[in-house]
Scaffold this motif. Sequence first.
Motif, mmCIF file in Angstrom:
data_model
loop_
_atom_site.group_PDB
_atom_site.id
_atom_site.type_symbol
_atom_site.label_atom_id
_atom_site.label_comp_id
_atom_site.label_asym_id
_atom_site.label_seq_id
_atom_site.Cartn_x
_atom_site.Cartn_y
_atom_site.Cartn_z
ATOM 1 N N GLU A 16 -46.133 27.784 -114.859
ATOM 2 C CA GLU A 16 -44.970 27.178 -115.505
ATOM 3 C C GLU A 16 -44.741 27.787 -116.898
ATOM 4 O O GLU A 16 -43.608 28.112 -117.270
ATOM 5 N N SER A 17 -45.813 27.948 -117.655
ATOM 6 C CA SER A 17 -45.695 28.530 -118.991
ATOM 7 C C SER A 17 -45.223 29.976 -118.923
ATOM 8 O O SER A 17 -44.390 30.421 -119.733
ATOM 9 N N TYR A 18 -45.749 30.714 -117.958
ATOM 10 C CA TYR A 18 -45.381 32.117 -117.759
ATOM 11 C C TYR A 18 -43.890 32.239 -117.449
ATOM 12 O O TYR A 18 -43.176 33.054 -118.045
ATOM 13 N N LEU A 19 -43.414 31.419 -116.542
ATOM 14 C CA LEU A 19 -42.004 31.465 -116.166
ATOM 15 C C LEU A 19 -41.102 30.981 -117.304
ATOM 16 O O LEU A 19 -39.990 31.488 -117.486
ATOM 17 N N ASP A 20 -41.590 30.008 -118.074
ATOM 18 C CA ASP A 20 -40.838 29.559 -119.252
ATOM 19 C C ASP A 20 -40.584 30.734 -120.193
ATOM 20 O O ASP A 20 -39.475 30.924 -120.696
ATOM 21 N N ARG A 21 -41.637 31.498 -120.450
ATOM 22 C CA ARG A 21 -41.532 32.592 -121.406
ATOM 23 C C ARG A 21 -40.694 33.750 -120.863
ATOM 24 O O ARG A 21 -39.926 34.356 -121.609
ATOM 25 N N LEU A 22 -40.831 34.047 -119.565
ATOM 26 C CA LEU A 22 -40.100 35.175 -119.000
ATOM 27 C C LEU A 22 -38.601 34.924 -118.922
ATOM 28 O O LEU A 22 -37.796 35.831 -119.100
ATOM 29 N N GLY A 23 -38.216 33.713 -118.615
ATOM 30 C CA GLY A 23 -36.799 33.432 -118.447
ATOM 31 C C GLY A 23 -36.218 34.200 -117.266
ATOM 32 O O GLY A 23 -36.843 34.343 -116.218
ATOM 33 N N ALA A 24 -35.025 34.770 -117.452
ATOM 34 C CA ALA A 24 -34.328 35.470 -116.372
ATOM 35 C C ALA A 24 -35.079 36.718 -115.906
ATOM 36 O O ALA A 24 -34.876 37.179 -114.777
ATOM 37 N N ALA A 25 -35.944 37.263 -116.728
ATOM 38 C CA ALA A 25 -36.704 38.459 -116.340
ATOM 39 C C ALA A 25 -37.620 38.179 -115.148
ATOM 40 O O ALA A 25 -38.040 39.100 -114.451
ATOM 41 N N ALA A 26 -37.914 36.903 -114.904
ATOM 42 C CA ALA A 26 -38.770 36.541 -113.773
ATOM 43 C C ALA A 26 -38.117 36.862 -112.436
ATOM 44 O O ALA A 26 -38.801 36.925 -111.409
ATOM 45 N N PHE A 27 -36.821 37.090 -112.431
ATOM 46 C CA PHE A 27 -36.097 37.303 -111.174
ATOM 47 C C PHE A 27 -35.783 38.774 -110.917
ATOM 48 O O PHE A 27 -35.019 39.095 -110.019
ATOM 49 N N THR A 28 -36.386 39.667 -111.695
ATOM 50 C CA THR A 28 -36.066 41.095 -111.569
ATOM 51 C C THR A 28 -37.094 41.888 -110.773
ATOM 52 O O THR A 28 -36.900 43.078 -110.544
#
Length: 218
Positions: free
Chosen positions: A157-169
């Motif tokens: 959850e923390s990782y995805l919070d920090r990545l934001g939209a970059a998590a979907f690339t």
Amino acid sequence: MTLAAFTQLPAGDLVLASASSIRAKILHDAGLGYRCYPVAIDEESVRASALAEAVPVGDIAIMLAEMKAAAAVQRLAFETDPSPAFVLGCDQILACDEVIYSKPHDRAMAKAQLMALSGKTHQLFSAAVLYRNGARIWHHLAIAKNTMRRLDEDFIESYLDRLGAAAFTSPASYQIESLGAHLLSRIDGCHFSILGLPLLELLGILREHGLKPATSRR
């Protein structure tokens, strides 16, 4: 300030048939003259059809990379005169336990991928296909075996919070060039290929086709 390319090809810049900022940065940092020309193909449909026919994952990656390069070649032929000499298509597939992971569409999918891969070793298939003057002259498939740490839900959850939209690339929200380094406990493969472009092999074939320093010392 943008620095001039360190190398040059005999017939203009390399065309990258991709919108990937990571692949573009790899080419830029290696001093290659290039330009991006993104193309759209129905990757999910092609991948699903190939899997239904039991096509090996590596062959699917090569197939998709070739489709991207070929599409760029065809479209550029109508737009530029003369058309670019060198066109590069790339594709990357992540597979684990006979399951293929695509780029997540949303946060829930990204989280599910990371939880499924937690503590497991998976494979990254990175393909590149090069066209010269409208003809396919080369392809390469790099396979990396990477092991993901055991990740708890709070970390994800923390990782995805920090990545934001970059998590979907990228599949499994990799981002190993940044925060994604925390995901993996072991990497067996080429760093550049894991990022999505087998750079060393690409430079090798381009040298065979005239790549040289843009300026030479007297």
